[in-house]
Design a protein around this motif. Structure first.
Motif, PDB file in Angstrom:
ATOM      1  N   LEU A  19       0.836  -1.204   0.000  1.00  0.00           N
ATOM      2  CA  LEU A  19       0.000   0.000   0.000  1.00  0.00           C
ATOM      3  C   LEU A  19       0.870   1.253   0.000  1.00  0.00           C
ATOM      4  O   LEU A  19       0.583   2.226  -0.701  1.00  0.00           O
ATOM      5  CB  LEU A  19      -0.933  -0.007   1.203  1.00  0.00           C
ATOM      6  N   ILE A  20       1.931   1.233   0.782  1.00  0.00           N
ATOM      7  CA  ILE A  20       2.850   2.366   0.825  1.00  0.00           C
ATOM      8  C   ILE A  20       3.456   2.608  -0.552  1.00  0.00           C
ATOM      9  O   ILE A  20       3.569   3.758  -1.006  1.00  0.00           O
ATOM     10  CB  ILE A  20       3.971   2.124   1.864  1.00  0.00           C
ATOM     11  N   LYS A  21       3.821   1.543  -1.234  1.00  0.00           N
ATOM     12  CA  LYS A  21       4.409   1.652  -2.568  1.00  0.00           C
ATOM     13  C   LYS A  21       3.411   2.258  -3.557  1.00  0.00           C
ATOM     14  O   LYS A  21       3.769   3.137  -4.354  1.00  0.00           O
ATOM     15  CB  LYS A  21       4.856   0.274  -3.063  1.00  0.00           C
ATOM     16  N   ILE A  22       2.168   1.793  -3.501  1.00  0.00           N
ATOM     17  CA  ILE A  22       1.126   2.307  -4.399  1.00  0.00           C
ATOM     18  C   ILE A  22       0.905   3.798  -4.168  1.00  0.00           C
ATOM     19  O   ILE A  22       0.852   4.598  -5.111  1.00  0.00           O
ATOM     20  CB  ILE A  22      -0.198   1.537  -4.202  1.00  0.00           C
ATOM     21  N   ILE A  23       0.785   4.180  -2.901  1.00  0.00           N
ATOM     22  CA  ILE A  23       0.541   5.585  -2.566  1.00  0.00           C
ATOM     23  C   ILE A  23       1.733   6.447  -2.962  1.00  0.00           C
ATOM     24  O   ILE A  23       1.562   7.564  -3.479  1.00  0.00           O
ATOM     25  CB  ILE A  23       0.247   5.722  -1.057  1.00  0.00           C
ATOM     26  N   ASP A  24       2.931   5.935  -2.763  1.00  0.00           N
ATOM     27  CA  ASP A  24       4.129   6.678  -3.144  1.00  0.00           C
ATOM     28  C   ASP A  24       4.166   6.923  -4.648  1.00  0.00           C
ATOM     29  O   ASP A  24       4.448   8.036  -5.108  1.00  0.00           O
ATOM     30  CB  ASP A  24       5.380   5.919  -2.700  1.00  0.00           C
ATOM     31  N   GLU A  25       3.858   5.898  -5.417  1.00  0.00           N
ATOM     32  CA  GLU A  25       3.865   6.027  -6.882  1.00  0.00           C
ATOM     33  C   GLU A  25       2.779   6.995  -7.348  1.00  0.00           C
ATOM     34  O   GLU A  25       3.015   7.842  -8.221  1.00  0.00           O
ATOM     35  CB  GLU A  25       3.675   4.650  -7.531  1.00  0.00           C
ATOM     36  N   LYS A  26       1.595   6.870  -6.760  1.00  0.00           N
ATOM     37  CA  LYS A  26       0.497   7.754  -7.157  1.00  0.00           C
ATOM     38  C   LYS A  26       0.770   9.197  -6.731  1.00  0.00           C
ATOM     39  O   LYS A  26       0.405  10.141  -7.434  1.00  0.00           O
ATOM     40  CB  LYS A  26      -0.824   7.253  -6.568  1.00  0.00           C
ATOM     41  N   SER A  27       1.422   9.365  -5.589  1.00  0.00           N
ATOM     42  CA  SER A  27       1.760  10.707  -5.122  1.00  0.00           C
ATOM     43  C   SER A  27       2.752  11.372  -6.069  1.00  0.00           C
ATOM     44  O   SER A  27       2.630  12.554  -6.396  1.00  0.00           O
ATOM     45  CB  SER A  27       2.351  10.650  -3.705  1.00  0.00           C
ATOM     46  N   LYS A  28       3.734  10.612  -6.520  1.00  0.00           N
ATOM     47  CA  LYS A  28       4.710  11.141  -7.471  1.00  0.00           C
ATOM     48  C   LYS A  28       4.026  11.542  -8.775  1.00  0.00           C
ATOM     49  O   LYS A  28       4.398  12.549  -9.393  1.00  0.00           O
ATOM     50  CB  LYS A  28       5.798  10.099  -7.733  1.00  0.00           C
ATOM     51  N   ASN A  29       3.029  10.774  -9.173  1.00  0.00           N
ATOM     52  CA  ASN A  29       2.288  11.088 -10.395  1.00  0.00           C
ATOM     53  C   ASN A  29       1.510  12.393 -10.242  1.00  0.00           C
ATOM     54  O   ASN A  29       1.449  13.207 -11.174  1.00  0.00           O
ATOM     55  CB  ASN A  29       1.338   9.947 -10.734  1.00  0.00           C
ATOM     56  N   VAL A  30       0.920  12.598  -9.058  1.00  0.00           N
ATOM     57  CA  VAL A  30       0.184  13.835  -8.778  1.00  0.00           C
ATOM     58  C   VAL A  30       1.131  15.031  -8.877  1.00  0.00           C
ATOM     59  O   VAL A  30       0.824  16.036  -9.535  1.00  0.00           O
ATOM     60  CB  VAL A  30      -0.462  13.792  -7.373  1.00  0.00           C
ATOM     61  N   ILE A  31       2.277  14.927  -8.231  1.00  0.00           N
ATOM     62  CA  ILE A  31       3.258  16.014  -8.230  1.00  0.00           C
ATOM     63  C   ILE A  31       3.731  16.311  -9.651  1.00  0.00           C
ATOM     64  O   ILE A  31       3.820  17.473 -10.065  1.00  0.00           O
ATOM     65  CB  ILE A  31       4.459  15.651  -7.331  1.00  0.00           C
TER      66      ILE A  31
END
Length: 245
Positions: A19-31
């Protein structure tokens, strides 16, 4: 996993490595998405309705020092918990959320003609109220803005299932970004838990979607997350006019 906006449920979210990995990847995409548009258009605004999704975006924008103007619309009928959150957010991140207000003369005319709670009487009267209290202030807020950001997600309602991450807004003649469009409710609340992000305390009382006080209620287990908004209307009408095609 559906998190029905209650602190006990939030505390029980299992934050595993996946879950942490998914959120990290999606957060980078948002930025990346926001930064790309800042570089291309420079004038970027964030329409912050102070929901859980918007708190995720505020955290990402502020932590990464993205050049985005955050604004919110004070309709005049927001619950006190929302005002408290505005202060909490400004204190935590040390910036000001720009507030826009409706035209008082139009509100006076509407109320004196139709009644203080006329929006319960028909879809047309409800949408007229939204047009005065939300849409017109939004139009002013977005004037001369080339890009605006929202916290909308596809799974929030049947009116948003085809929501794209990036689209052209014909109404405002600007780019419209929905960076969290593919995020799940679990991912939103996991991000909030991991990063200790402030959120509206009404969420702890089973309010997954929060708008004006008289048009928002708590929901029961199993109900759709937008069931508490304009609950007396058909689901296909449940938009206020801010996000029309």
């Amino acid at each position: 996993m559906m998190i029905h906006a209650n602190k006990k449920h939030i505390d029980k979210i299992d934050i595993d490595d996946e879950l942490i990995k998914i959120i990290d990847e999606k957060s980078k995409n948002v930025i990346s998405l926001i930064q790309k548009n800042i570089e291309k258009y420079s004038s970027v605004a964030f329409a912050n309705s102070l929901g859980a999704e918007d708190m995720v975006l505020i955290d990402l924008i502020q932590k990464n020092k993205l050049s985005v103007e955050a604004f919110s619309i004070d309709t005049g009928r927001l619950p006190p918990e929302t005002y408290n959150l505005i202060q909490k957010v400004e204190d935590k991140y040390q910036f000001k959320i720009k507030l826009y207000f409706p035209d008082y003369q139009k509100i006076e005319s509407y109320v004196n003609t139709n009644g203080i709670n006329a929006f319960y009487n028909s879809v047309d009267l409800r949408k007229s109220c939204c047009a005065i209290r939300k849409v017109e202030p939004l139009n002013r807020a977005l004037k001369d803005k080339k890009v605006w950001i929202t916290g909308m997600r596809q799974e929030q309602s049947q009116t948003r299932f085809a929501l794209k991450e990036e689209e052209f807004d014909e109404v405002h003649q600007s780019q419209k970004l929905n960076p969290l469009s593919t995020w799940s409710e679990l991912e939103v609340w996991a991000y909030i838990k991991i990063n200790d992000v402030p959120y509206n305390t009404l969420h702890d009382q089973f309010y997954p979607s929060i708008g004006c006080a008289p048009c928002t209620r708590a929901i029961s287990a199993g109900e759709d997350i937008r069931a508490g908004r304009w609950w007396w209307e058909d689901p296909q009408n449940k938009e206020c006019g801010l996000h029309v095609k």
